[in-house]
Write an enzyme that holds these catalytic residues in place. Structure first.
Site, PDB file in Angstrom:
ATOM      1  N   HIS A 136      -5.945   9.529  12.828  1.00  0.00           N
ATOM      2  CA  HIS A 136      -6.416  10.661  12.017  1.00  0.00           C
ATOM      3  C   HIS A 136      -7.926  10.819  12.126  1.00  0.00           C
ATOM      4  O   HIS A 136      -8.652   9.844  12.295  1.00  0.00           O
ATOM      5  CB  HIS A 136      -6.040  10.439  10.548  1.00  0.00           C
ATOM      6  CG  HIS A 136      -4.586  10.643  10.307  1.00  0.00           C
ATOM      7  ND1 HIS A 136      -3.857   9.866   9.452  1.00  0.00           N
ATOM      8  CD2 HIS A 136      -3.703  11.542  10.854  1.00  0.00           C
ATOM      9  CE1 HIS A 136      -2.600  10.272   9.458  1.00  0.00           C
ATOM     10  NE2 HIS A 136      -2.492  11.292  10.290  1.00  0.00           N
ATOM     11  N   GLU A 170      -7.510  -5.208  -7.765  1.00  0.00           N
ATOM     12  CA  GLU A 170      -8.328  -5.611  -8.916  1.00  0.00           C
ATOM     13  C   GLU A 170      -8.230  -4.570 -10.040  1.00  0.00           C
ATOM     14  O   GLU A 170      -8.326  -4.892 -11.214  1.00  0.00           O
ATOM     15  CB  GLU A 170      -9.794  -5.799  -8.479  1.00  0.00           C
ATOM     16  CG  GLU A 170      -9.976  -7.073  -7.662  1.00  0.00           C
ATOM     17  CD  GLU A 170     -11.349  -7.126  -6.969  1.00  0.00           C
ATOM     18  OE1 GLU A 170     -11.630  -8.141  -6.292  1.00  0.00           O
ATOM     19  OE2 GLU A 170     -12.129  -6.143  -7.096  1.00  0.00           O
ATOM     20  N   ALA A 171      -7.957  -3.313  -9.650  1.00  0.00           N
ATOM     21  CA  ALA A 171      -7.884  -2.263 -10.696  1.00  0.00           C
ATOM     22  C   ALA A 171      -6.530  -2.264 -11.377  1.00  0.00           C
ATOM     23  O   ALA A 171      -6.331  -1.641 -12.423  1.00  0.00           O
ATOM     24  CB  ALA A 171      -8.120  -0.914 -10.046  1.00  0.00           C
ATOM     25  N   GLY A 172      -5.567  -2.994 -10.796  1.00  0.00           N
ATOM     26  CA  GLY A 172      -4.259  -3.041 -11.459  1.00  0.00           C
ATOM     27  C   GLY A 172      -3.148  -2.381 -10.673  1.00  0.00           C
ATOM     28  O   GLY A 172      -2.000  -2.328 -11.107  1.00  0.00           O
ATOM     29  N   VAL A 196      -0.433  -4.241  -5.105  1.00  0.00           N
ATOM     30  CA  VAL A 196      -0.783  -4.192  -3.684  1.00  0.00           C
ATOM     31  C   VAL A 196      -0.177  -5.407  -2.996  1.00  0.00           C
ATOM     32  O   VAL A 196      -0.467  -6.545  -3.384  1.00  0.00           O
ATOM     33  CB  VAL A 196      -2.313  -4.205  -3.494  1.00  0.00           C
ATOM     34  CG1 VAL A 196      -2.658  -4.123  -1.996  1.00  0.00           C
ATOM     35  CG2 VAL A 196      -2.955  -3.046  -4.259  1.00  0.00           C
TER      36      VAL A 196
END
Ligand code: ACO
Ligand code: LMR
Length: 612
Positions: A275, A296-298, A301
């Site tokens: 892309h 880390e943000a929740g 993953v």
């Protein structure tokens, strides 16, 4: 059509397609069929400067989609339509999208083209926010609202659509940059959950008009969506915005995320993936950095893409454990496939309405009764050869093919006075075309003129087969009150023999191994001419008798001979020949610029009833 702002599509959504994309349109309508939509999702096509209509299938029904020269007229005719799928090339994608942005009814625009200049893309992105219009793309395959609306070719074949359960809504919202990865993910999500509710590929350009976060926020607002799956890509900062939205509580629903392109770390700096936007100019833009920030943000993953399906399943199973009831599967409606496709797949067969055993043009080369046309020419087949192939399905011996050619030559014409020529001339002089003139002449060919070839074959063959003597034969026909076909002529007689008959007889005596029917016919002639000089064996009779003799001499079986006789096909010999002459008379009259013919009064005997 009022729809909540988070809902771009539903089962009533209809689209205008910009560009005559027949395959993509049919795929959308086939998706509609699989979903059992009540009405087609495509209502109009814009083909700049053109109008007309385009035929498509909606299920098994054929419908016409109107083609409009511009977006405004397509919208005016379809006021309920709020989607436009734009297949314009990268050169005209911008102006055509600008044209669509002028139409207030259009809420969602999809730009398929790759290669739209970044400056143009950024301007469209600005306008989409300013006008509150959703734009997906550029460089997208589109997206899908499961069970409701398919954008163009999203989801691949109808088999993949149904295998990925996209024919009915699930509870997962999906977003990605890549169309290919979207199709792959739809399948994974279908296996691991109750399926996709909506999936959008925003396109791989550096400046998409709508972002991954834009669609995730719509999913957050959509009560039918219980979890989300986001597939990011190396390059850009988009995934950090998703992380922030999760961290700030703007997104509360579970988000399974993965940023592709982790392999880039093993390649030299600056390498670009497929892309336009898929290159990391800084550490922050690499896949590992973004996956770390999302985790880390929740976001959920996985450690690697290989665990992508596993964590999707774990996340869904947790929803179910917390009381969510998965949406049950629904059988997709059968989507008909095109007949030619089904034939190619050996799925259908159909009895033929026609059989041809003489000619085949469906192969690489034209075949006359199995003989390639190139062979017919290269080996200089005679006209008699070709006629024997197409009439008798075999290449007859030379005496027979030469006989056929002689007949064609002898019957080509017999002057302008005979009925066939007469009609052709009169019709030509009436200003009609060649076909009409020849047809008019042909219509006079029958039991008295030219059409006695077949009749004489029937009668003489009948007499010989029944063992009648010529005297018995004549008596029987007299008793039946029918003229013997092949006997008699208006002007030819014993004293004024028909040279054509003499030539045929001479050829037969010289070249036919035997000619019993001609011999029989000549005995009949000896008797009939005792009654009247003109009751000679005429040219029809000679051709008819010799045609039967020819077939027997070529070892045709009695059944084969009888079949040809009964078909009346032997009149074809006279018809073929005389057409040459009738065409000649037509051309002659046209050359002469002959005026309309009117029969002279003094040649008509008027015998009217006494007047009042
Ligand atoms: N068989 C038996 N008797 C006949 C035949 C015949 N083919 N043709 C005429 N006759 C008899 C008639 O019955 C009549 O007898 P009658 O005087 O006892 O009443 C007498 O001969 C005269 O009959 P006409 O019809 O006046 O004879 P004409 O010369 O007009 O007929 C014609 C010519 C039309 C060709 C006629 O002979 C006939 O119909 N023949 C059969 C059809 C045929 O072979 N046509 C092909 C002609 S060649 C060509 O078109 C290329
Ligand atoms: C022909 O071939 O047209 C003729 O035999 C008929 C005719 O009247 O001359």
């Amino acid at each position: 059509m009022s729809r909540p702002s988070y809902q771009l599509f539903d089962r009533d959504s209809t689209a205008i397609v910009y560009g005559l994309q027949a395959k993509a349109i049919q795929r959308m309508l086939d998706f509609d069929t699989a979903c059992r939509r009540e009405k087609p999702s495509v209502v109009a096509i814009v083909n700049p400067g053109r109008s007309g209509n385009h035929k498509v299938f909606f299920g098994t029904k054929e419908i016409l989609l109107d083609i409009y020269p511009d977006v405004a007229s397509a919208c005016a005719a379809n006021p309920e339509t709020d989607v436009m799928i734009n297949f314009a090339s990268y050169r005209s994608a911008y102006p055509s999208t600008m044209e669509a942005l002028e139409q207030k009814q259009l809420r969602t625009l999809v730009i398929i083209a790759e290669g739209v200049p970044e400056r143009r893309a950024r301007h469209l992105r600005h306008l989409s926010r300013e006008k509150g219009v959703n734009i997906i793309g550029p460089a997208t395959v589109g997206g899908i609202k499961a069970g409701c609306f398919r954008i163009a070719n999203t989801g691949g074949t109808i088999e993949n659509i149904t295998n990925s359960k996209l024919h009915r809504p699930g509870s997962v919202g999906f977003v990605s940059k890549s169309g290919g990865m979207s199709n792959e993910s739809y399948n994974v999500i279908a296996q691991m959950t109750d399926g996709v509710n909506e999936g959008i590929a925003i396109g791989g350009d550096a400046f998409p008009c709508s972002t991954l976060l834009d669609h995730l926020l719509r999913y957050e607002a959509n009560p039918d969506i219980k979890m989300m799956v986001a597939l990011g890509e190396v390059g850009g900062e988009e995934e950090y915005k998703i992380a922030e939205a999760i961290q700030s509580g703007q997104i509360k629903k579970p988000v399974v995320a993965w940023v592709t392109g982790t392999a880039l770390g093993y390649l030299p700096q600056g390498v670009q993936f497929g892309h336009a936007g898929a290159k990391a100019d800084a550490e922050r833009e690499t896949a590992p950095a973004k996956n770390k920030a999302l985790r880390e943000a929740g976001a959920i993953v996985p450690e690697s893409y290989n665990d992508y399906g596993k964590v999707i399943k774990e996340t869904f199973d947790k929803l179910v454990a917390d009381g969510y009831t998965p949406i049950p599967d629904v059988e997709a409606a059968t989507v008909p496939i095109d007949y030619n496709e089904a034939v190619a797949m050996n799925l259908v067969r159909r009895g033929s309405n026609f059989i041809s055993t003489i000619c085949d043009d469906s192969k690489d080369e034209l075949l006359y009764a199995g003989h390639k046309i190139s062979k017919v020419i290269s080996e200089n087949y005679s006209l008699g050869d070709v006629i024997s192939l197409l009439w008798f399905k075999q290449r007859l011996p030379k005496f027979a093919t030469q006989f056929i050619e002689i007949v064609v030559k002898l019957t080509a014409d017999h002057g302008p006075a005979v009925s066939g020529a007469h009609n052709a001339i009169v019709t030509a002089r009436a200003g009609r075309d060649l076909m009409s003139a020849v047809a008019s002449g042909m219509l006079t060919i029958g039991p008295r003129f030219g059409g006695a070839v077949a009749g004489s074959a029937v009668m003489f063959n009948e007499a010989v087969t029944n063992g009648w003597t010529p005297e018995e034969f004549i008596k029987i026909k007299k008793k039946q009150n029918i003229n013997i076909q092949g006997i008699g002529h208006r002007i030819k007689s014993l004293r004024n023999p028909d040279a054509r008959v003499e030539l045929l007889k001479a050829y037969a005596f010289e070249n036919f191994p035997k000619y019993p029917l001609l011999e029989y016919a000549l005995k009949v002639e000896q008797l009939t001419t005792k009654k009247k000089d003109t009751l000679i064996l005429n040219v029809d009779g000679a051709i008819g008798a010799l045609s039967v003799d020819m077939m027997y001499a070529c070892d045709f079986s009695q059944e084969e001979v009888q079949a040809v006789i009964d078909s009346g096909g032997l009149n074809g010999l006279f018809l073929l020949g005389r057409t040459i002459g009738m065409i000649g008379h037509y051309m002659d009259q046209k050359r002469l610029k002959a005026p309309l013919y009117r029969h002279p009064w003094d040649d008509i005997l008027y015998m009217l009833p006494e007047g009042e």
